[in-house]
Design an enzyme around this catalytic site. Structure first.
Site, PDB file in Angstrom:
ATOM      1  CD  GLN A 283      -2.940  -0.730  -0.080  1.00 23.26           C
ATOM      2  OE1 GLN A 283      -3.591   0.294  -0.207  1.00 23.26           O
ATOM      3  NE2 GLN A 283      -2.961  -1.687  -0.988  1.00 23.26           N
ATOM      4  CG  HIS A 286      -1.375   2.412  -3.869  1.00 22.29           C
ATOM      5  ND1 HIS A 286      -1.788   2.186  -5.160  1.00 22.29           N
ATOM      6  CD2 HIS A 286      -1.839   1.374  -3.151  1.00 22.29           C
ATOM      7  CE1 HIS A 286      -2.472   1.060  -5.214  1.00 22.29           C
ATOM      8  NE2 HIS A 286      -2.513   0.540  -4.005  1.00 22.29           N
ATOM      9  CD  GLU A 350      -8.652   1.747  -0.011  1.00 24.57           C
ATOM     10  OE1 GLU A 350      -8.951   1.689  -1.219  1.00 24.57           O
ATOM     11  OE2 GLU A 350      -7.592   2.269   0.395  1.00 24.57           O
ATOM     12  CG  HIS A 351      -7.298  -2.252   1.522  1.00 26.02           C
ATOM     13  ND1 HIS A 351      -6.744  -1.070   1.067  1.00 26.02           N
ATOM     14  CD2 HIS A 351      -7.952  -2.797   0.474  1.00 26.02           C
ATOM     15  CE1 HIS A 351      -7.050  -0.916  -0.213  1.00 26.02           C
ATOM     16  NE2 HIS A 351      -7.784  -1.939  -0.594  1.00 26.02           N
ATOM     17  CG  ASP A 384      -5.059  -3.951  -4.458  1.00 24.84           C
ATOM     18  OD1 ASP A 384      -6.110  -3.476  -3.997  1.00 24.84           O
ATOM     19  OD2 ASP A 384      -3.929  -3.552  -4.125  1.00 24.84           O
ATOM     20  CG  HIS A 443     -51.582  14.210   0.506  1.00 26.11           C
ATOM     21  ND1 HIS A 443     -51.252  15.433  -0.019  1.00 26.11           N
ATOM     22  CD2 HIS A 443     -50.500  13.407   0.329  1.00 26.11           C
ATOM     23  CE1 HIS A 443     -50.009  15.384  -0.485  1.00 26.11           C
ATOM     24  NE2 HIS A 443     -49.528  14.157  -0.291  1.00 26.11           N
TER      25      HIS A 443
END
Length: 453
Positions: A283, A286, A350-351, A384, A443
């Site tokens: 990670q 990235h 996220e992970h 991934d 109504h």
């Protein structure tokens, strides 16, 4: 400033100076809760310059359509297209790109695609209904979106997995048309991205990018039809364009809030330090803003992981990028596994990787995470690319309320109600009474009429 967060530790939205090792925070620290709060906090402030530029571009594309898209493409991508026809990829080009790949490259893409399809077929929702004793039928009709736009980074960057992970769930959902935009700076195209588009079944591809591409998908031009939803990653301008377009009346739905990639690894002495370090680096490479955290139930494991990180970085091609991320990383030392899971639920990564004894049982207590990877063999990298679930996941704590991209992301539920005369008679009095309690006489009268006939 909190001294525990200095020395290179960047919380969500914060900055720090460089350091040679991952700093540690322990639950035994006297001020642990305050320090943890600082770590969990993130700055949601947008870059004013980016906001202003994006708003201008979107307004311009809405007003001038194709002409504005062409101008911004010339300006930002240095691609002097004279008409939108030059930016529309010929239908046969993706298949040609696929044919140019080696058998190994094509095989890897096709393996990933089939696994993604198989996983998402399990998620397909079905319409349903039931009938009450008086014949009233109530139900829910599940329908796919008509058109979806997919943004894919382009140029020298090769992210075919982005194509597969966004397009295939949409295709499984039954979306009528999938339009892909991918920038081609100076006309540079990427065969892997186009080949993935061929495998996934993209209908149209336009070689445009940036906020102008998001605007074209969101609101349509003479050449590009408006889409119902825009998904896919991009730079800060693309992310802001998606957010801003979705906030406007008539704007599209988007996938998830976008932020730097995140991985939290929960580990103890049963974990392999080389596995943990490799996952953290996967990670960290990235970009420099990627968030990597180790929650360790063992100080000795934390030390071994630090040693492995230093060792593995020596031969990593993207070591400079990974190092910038690690300068902002954090190791949290905990007393037990339950505390580790509590921290994970607060952070909502996220992970989330669980490399700890009893990982399967502990996973049952995880409430907030984009994706969970259970056990030492479940490398986040597999998620991934080839496991099957989409890797498009919420970041910056959004996993507390958001899900990642899935088949339901491309479907909508339409409520269906069919009342019989008997059913209308039975419900009319209660409906009219509630309407009058709210001051809505028209109504009430609509209900009264049914009750009287």
């Amino acid at each position: 400033a909190d001294p525990a967060l200095a020395g290179g530790i960047r919380c969500r939205g914060g900055k720090g100076r460089c350091m040679s090792s991952i700093a540690r925070l322990s639950t035994r620290d006297a001020e642990f809760e305050g320090k943890l709060d600082s770590l969990l906090a993130f700055d949601a402030t947008q870059d004013v310059a980016i906001e202003g530029a994006v708003e201008k571009i979107i307004a311009d594309v809405k007003a001038r359509g194709d002409e504005a898209v062409l101008e911004y493409t010339r300006l930002f991508d240095q691609w002097n297209a004279r008409s939108m026809d030059e930016l529309r990829l010929a239908p046969q080009e993706p298949a040609r790109a696929l044919a140019r790949l080696s058998s190994a490259q094509r095989g890897a893409l096709e393996t990933a695609a089939e696994r993604i399809r198989a996983y998402h077929r399990k998620q397909v929702l079905s319409s349903w209904h039931y009938t009450e004793p008086d014949g009233t039928m109530l139900g829910q009709k599940i329908t796919p979106l008509d058109r979806v736009g997919v943004y894919v980074p382009g140029g020298k960057a090769a992210y075919p997995s982005t194509v597969l992970m966004n397009v295939l769930p949409a295709r499984v959902a039954g979306v009528g048309s999938v339009v892909m935009v991918v920038p081609t700076p100076r006309g540079e195209r990427n065969d892997l991205v186009l080949a993935a588009a061929s495998i996934a079944g993209v209908d149209q591809i336009f070689t445009i990018g940036g906020a102008q591409a998001v605007a074209a998908l969101a609101y349509g031009t003479r050449t590009i039809s408006q889409t119902d939803k825009v998904v896919g990653p991009g730079n800060a301008y693309v992310s802001e364009a998606k957010r801003y377009a979705a906030s406007l009346p008539g704007g599209p739905q988007i996938d998830t809030p976008a932020g730097p990639s995140e991985l939290m690894v929960v580990a103890d002495d049963s974990a392999r330090a080389d596995f943990v370090a490799a996952d953290l680096l996967s990670q960290a490479e990235h970009d420099g803003d990627a968030q990597v955290l180790l929650v360790a139930a063992s100080p000795s494991l934390a030390t071994r992981v630090q040693e492995e990180l230093a060792h593995q970085l020596k031969t990593l091609p993207r070591a400079e990028i990974a190092t910038r991320s690690l300068e902002n990383a954090r190791c949290i030392l905990v007393e037990d596994a339950d505390t580790a899971i509590d921290i994970a639920n607060l952070y909502a990564p996220e992970h989330l990787s669980l490399q700890i004894a009893g990982a399967e049982a502990l996973a049952e207590s995880v409430r907030n995470a984009g994706a969970v990877f259970i056990g030492p063999w479940s490398a986040e990298t597999f998620g991934d690319y080839v496991c099957g679930p989409s890797h498009v996941l919420p970041t910056d704590g959004a996993a507390r309320a958001w899900s990642g991209v899935n088949v339901a992301s491309f479907m909508k539920c339409v409520n269906v109600q069919t009342l019989t005369q008997t059913g209308a008679h039975e419900l009319a009095r209660a409906a009219a009474r509630l309407a009058r309690l709210e001051g809505l006489e028209a109504h009430a009268r609509a209900a009264d009429l049914r009750g009287a006939h």
